[in-house]
Design a protein around this motif. Structure first.
Motif, PDB file in Angstrom:
ATOM      1  N   ALA A 174       0.847  -1.189   0.000  1.00 19.99           N
ATOM      2  CA  ALA A 174       0.000   0.000   0.000  1.00 19.99           C
ATOM      3  C   ALA A 174       0.878   1.233   0.000  1.00 19.99           C
ATOM      4  O   ALA A 174       2.018   1.200   0.476  1.00 19.99           O
ATOM      5  N   GLU A 175       0.348   2.300  -0.527  1.00 21.87           N
ATOM      6  CA  GLU A 175       1.053   3.573  -0.483  1.00 21.87           C
ATOM      7  C   GLU A 175       0.045   4.707  -0.469  1.00 21.87           C
ATOM      8  O   GLU A 175      -1.101   4.564  -0.915  1.00 21.87           O
ATOM      9  N   PHE A 176       0.505   5.817   0.072  1.00 22.58           N
ATOM     10  CA  PHE A 176      -0.370   6.975   0.235  1.00 22.58           C
ATOM     11  C   PHE A 176       0.469   8.236   0.078  1.00 22.58           C
ATOM     12  O   PHE A 176       1.633   8.273   0.468  1.00 22.58           O
ATOM     13  N   TYR A 191      -3.276   3.876  -2.676  1.00 26.22           N
ATOM     14  CA  TYR A 191      -3.301   2.671  -3.497  1.00 26.22           C
ATOM     15  C   TYR A 191      -2.990   1.470  -2.613  1.00 26.22           C
ATOM     16  O   TYR A 191      -2.124   1.542  -1.728  1.00 26.22           O
ATOM     17  N   ALA A 192      -3.698   0.364  -2.852  1.00 27.23           N
ATOM     18  CA  ALA A 192      -3.438  -0.864  -2.101  1.00 27.23           C
ATOM     19  C   ALA A 192      -3.636  -2.057  -3.018  1.00 27.23           C
ATOM     20  O   ALA A 192      -4.524  -2.051  -3.888  1.00 27.23           O
ATOM     21  N   ARG A 728      10.303   4.125   3.387  1.00 26.22           N
ATOM     22  CA  ARG A 728       8.876   4.003   3.666  1.00 26.22           C
ATOM     23  C   ARG A 728       8.183   5.348   3.714  1.00 26.22           C
ATOM     24  O   ARG A 728       7.035   5.473   3.289  1.00 26.22           O
ATOM     25  N   PHE A 729       8.848   6.350   4.245  1.00 28.55           N
ATOM     26  CA  PHE A 729       8.226   7.659   4.403  1.00 28.55           C
ATOM     27  C   PHE A 729       9.041   8.709   3.645  1.00 28.55           C
ATOM     28  O   PHE A 729      10.271   8.614   3.561  1.00 28.55           O
ATOM     29  N   LYS A 771       4.755   4.313   2.303  1.00 27.12           N
ATOM     30  CA  LYS A 771       4.614   3.020   1.654  1.00 27.12           C
ATOM     31  C   LYS A 771       4.632   1.923   2.716  1.00 27.12           C
ATOM     32  O   LYS A 771       5.381   1.999   3.687  1.00 27.12           O
ATOM     33  N   PHE A 772       3.816   0.907   2.496  1.00 26.13           N
ATOM     34  CA  PHE A 772       3.719  -0.185   3.469  1.00 26.13           C
ATOM     35  C   PHE A 772       3.782  -1.529   2.755  1.00 26.13           C
ATOM     36  O   PHE A 772       3.445  -1.644   1.597  1.00 26.13           O
TER      37      PHE A 772
END
Length: 772
Positions: A174-176, A191-192, A728-729, A771-772
């Protein structure tokens, strides 16, 4: 190059240079996904409907990776202009229409269609009112230059733009990201993707945007008149039915409420080049008291000061002015390995509703307002068969069916009265095609390509409606037919139009080394004939045809990449539109000639430092266009038989014709240039990327008679992004058009008034990502 140095300010170059030396990361920085990878891996494109190294593809292609989209602050498809030499994204009202190497269109009518095809994941997007969309989970964008009639079909006389998005993955992720900037502008995207089973994956994405806009209404001081909102959601399910067969089904819904394209102000003829008094008699000029329109706003001549605006970002209009879009699309992609070849099936159903309100006189005077609800329903089916790599003969073959019902209802308001019926039009377009393209490796250095596409196009079930002002309409042979006794809102049928076309392609390619390639090619492009139903006409408009010759050289050793191309186009029967009282009048320009040179470069100075750029010189002229539309003030001294007679009273605009032979083609700047640089370094154990991108365009004309000119301008974008050690960030600071250059994004010419729409001033903001 002299024009570039003359018009790009010293401060602009200084800012870009500072961004590079201080640690920039540019728009062309790192290739990844379908167009390469950050470590300089091979750039792969699908310009020939199969995955190939870009240096081995004998087509001029600008490849833009996901990383480049980020570093260039590219959020809308139209933003790709600033990293693609030779490409423009212009508009005619709310219809967005790309132009490549001078080949584009300004037509907005039922069944009109584009000259540059836009494809998302292989699916054609026909409606120009939804051509400029916010980019979602994009892997890459490829801009193919020159006619693509063999592999991509009708209405690709200028080229094609291919947008590739990510497939659902069984690997959960996932990301945002959210951006906030000047004018209360908010852009958020999430998005996932995840696996339902080992063979079935699903993804979902949502986008929301909001802005107060930069425009202000001088009549009431409303500085939120440009308020815009949009949102979309997209989901897909991919199932691997076996090792050889997969199915991907997608659904997308989007809504847009953005009045920007309708927020016009009065076009000012700064130097008199529009020539609004040039065709008037001496007596007519004396009545107006002017021999030249220099310095005048080109609206109703007697419009009092204060009833119009001229400064960028200011308007004075009657409400409502708006544009809305609501779209739904269902797409199915089936891929199958047949052993001897790969088969792909593309199926799409799409519906777009795009109503807009416009004040066509560009003033606050209550002359004429228009409301046009446009409804499109389209269906397409394509089967694509491609050979397996490795053999000396590589080939692609396919069949395509496309249809679209394009219906325009028209309502109008006169003198501030309520909106009422004012005609309309509709058409049903169907296209059938079969194509094949083969490349044979004669030796390990010489390759020969031959291909052709057969297209059968039909426009049927077409009509236009009369309105209460209709006194006559144009018959099938151009004769004028009286509408006396014909009630308003009567549907006038138009005969079916059928066109058949063969668009061949021939290429000879020489590969002197593993890293380089040279080619010479001939291709033919074809834009289908249309019916001028929006112009109250039963007379068909002939198809456009373009013969294109190109020579090119490509080199790529993963550190340095160079693309060079020279081309010549013989272009016949251009479909050109003008606008009279809100109706589109379409005619064929006899012929035109286009030739030019292009260059693109990417250079990896080090693992951290990249530069890239491109330049395009385009010589585009009408060879023969003796009946080009020309706008002017009516002549108060003219008699009733004179085309400049003031039928609606002195001070009004009228349309006549002029000889545009030898003049510049519309929307075709002679020189465009872009330069980018990127640099990355470690900061606080994370990675800091700084980027800069400069885009320059020389002057050009919005119309074929060279009346409405836009001067040269440049746009500078800057960005600084820090990513944490775990990748990630991230947080980024960005600026677009940081020098605050103002220029016209479109000029709407009409016999009611000439209106300008302006670009945004400098914008800046911050973006957070995870992002995950």
């Amino acid at each position: 190059m002299s024009a570039f140095y003359r018009h790009v300010s010293v401060s602009t170059v200084a800012i870009l240079a500072a961004s590079v030396l201080a640690d920039p990361t540019t728009v062309f920085a790192q290739e990844q996904d379908a167009v390469g990878s950050p470590d300089g891996a091979e750039i792969v494109v699908t310009a020939q409907r199969r995955a190939e190294a870009s240096r081995d593809v004998p087509i001029s292609v600008t490849s833009i990776s996901n990383a480049q989209l980020e570093t260039a602050n590219i959020n809308q498809l139209s933003d790709t202009t600033k990293v693609t030499p030779g490409l423009r994204f212009d508009s005619q009202g709310s219809a967005v229409q790309p132009t490549i190497r001078g080949v584009g269109t300004a037509i907005t009518t039922s069944g009109g269609g584009p000259n540059v095809g836009i494809y998302t994941d292989g699916f054609f997007q026909a409606n120009t009112y939804v051509s400029d969309f916010q980019l979602m989970k994009v892997s890459s964008i490829q801009v193919l230059k020159g006619p693509q009639g063999t592999l991509f079909g009708r209405n690709t006389t200028g080229g094609a733009i291919l947008v590739t998005t990510a497939d659902p993955s069984t690997e959960t992720g996932a990301e945002f990201r959210v951006r906030y900037g000047r004018f209360d502008t908010l852009n958020s995207q999430a998005y996932a993707t995840f696996g339902i089973t080992d063979q079935i994956a699903m993804d979902v994405e949502g986008v929301y945007s909001y802005s107060n806009g930069f425009q202000a209404n001088i009549l009431d001081g409303d500085d939120h008149v440009g308020l815009r909102r949009s949102w979309s959601v997209r989901t897909g399910i991919k199932a691997d039915l076996s090792e050889d067969v997969s199915v991907l089904v997608r659904y997308t819904h989007s809504q847009v409420n953005d009045p920007t394209s309708q927020l016009v102000n009065a076009f000012v003829d700064k130097d008199g080049h529009a020539g609004f008094f040039d065709k008037l008699s001496s007596a007519g000029k004396a009545i107006y008291g002017h021999n030249s329109s220099a310095g005048l706003p080109l609206v109703y001549y007697y419009a009092p000061e204060g009833s119009y605006a001229t400064a960028p970002g200011q308007i004075a209009l009657n409400t409502p002015v708006s544009f809305k879009a609501k779209s739904d699309a269902i797409q199915g992609t089936v891929k199958a390995d047949l052993g001897f070849a790969d088969l792909v099936s593309y199926s799409q159903y799409r519906q777009d509703k795009t109503p807009y309100y416009g004040d066509l006189d560009a003033t606050a005077l209550p002359f004429f307002q228009i409301n046009v609800p446009v409804t499109d329903k389209s269906y397409s089916q394509e089967f694509l068969l491609t050979s397996k790599p490795g053999a000396r003969l590589q080939w692609t073959a396919g069949a395509n069916y496309f249809q679209i019902r394009d219906t325009w209802d028209v309502n109008a308001s006169f003198g501030g009265a309520p909106f009422g019926d004012f005609g309309g039009s509709s058409s049903l377009t169907k296209s059938y095609a079969a194509f094949a393209d083969l490349t044979y490796e004669v030796t390990d250095r010489i390759f020969v390509t031959a291909g052709a596409r057969y297209s059968h196009d039909v426009v049927t079930d077409a009509y236009f409606k009369t309105n209460f002002t209709t006194t006559q309409y144009e018959g099938p042979n151009g004769e004028m037919i009286s509408a006396a006794g014909v009630p308003p809102e009567t549907e006038i049928p138009v005969d079916d139009l059928k066109n058949d076309s063969v668009t061949p392609r021939f290429v000879l390619r020489f590969k002197p080394t593993q890293e380089s390639s040279a080619y010479v090619s001939y291709t033919r492009g074809y834009k289908a004939g249309i019916l001028n139903v929006g112009g109250l006409s039963q007379q068909p408009v002939r198809p456009e045809k373009i013969n294109a010759y190109e020579v090119g050289y490509k080199y790529d050793d993963h550190r340095l990449a160079i693309d060079l191309a020279g081309y010549y186009y013989d272009y016949k029967d251009l479909q050109v539109s003008s606008y009279q009282n809100g109706a589109a009048q379409i005619r064929n320009a006899a012929s035109s000639e286009i030739y030019g040179l292009e260059a693109q470069l990417r250079y990896k100075l080090s693992d951290a430092f990249n530069i890239s750029g491109g330049a395009a010189w385009t010589h585009a002229r009408y060879k023969s266009f003796t009946n080009a539309p020309y706008y002017t003030y009516c002549d108060p001294a003219a008699g009733a038989a004179d085309p400049l007679f003031c039928a609606s009273g002195a001070g009004t605009l009228t349309q006549t014709t002029t000889d545009a032979s030898g003049l510049h083609m519309q929307r075709a700047p002679e020189f465009t240039f872009n330069l980018g640089a990127s640099y990355g370094l470690e900061v606080a154990k994370g990675k800091l990327l700084l980027s800069g991108n400069l885009y320059f365009s020389s002057d050009f004309y919005f119309d074929p008679a060279e009346q409405f000119r836009q001067g040269a301008y440049e746009v500078l974008s800057l960005r600084a992004e820090w990513t944490d050690p775990n990748d990630r960030f991230s947080i980024a600071l960005f600026g677009d058009n940081v020098t605050g250059k103002r220029y016209q994004t479109q000029v709407l010419f009409n016999t009611l008034g000439i209106g300008s729409v302006w670009n945004s001033p400098a914008t800046y903001g911050v973006q957070f990502g995870a992002k995950f």
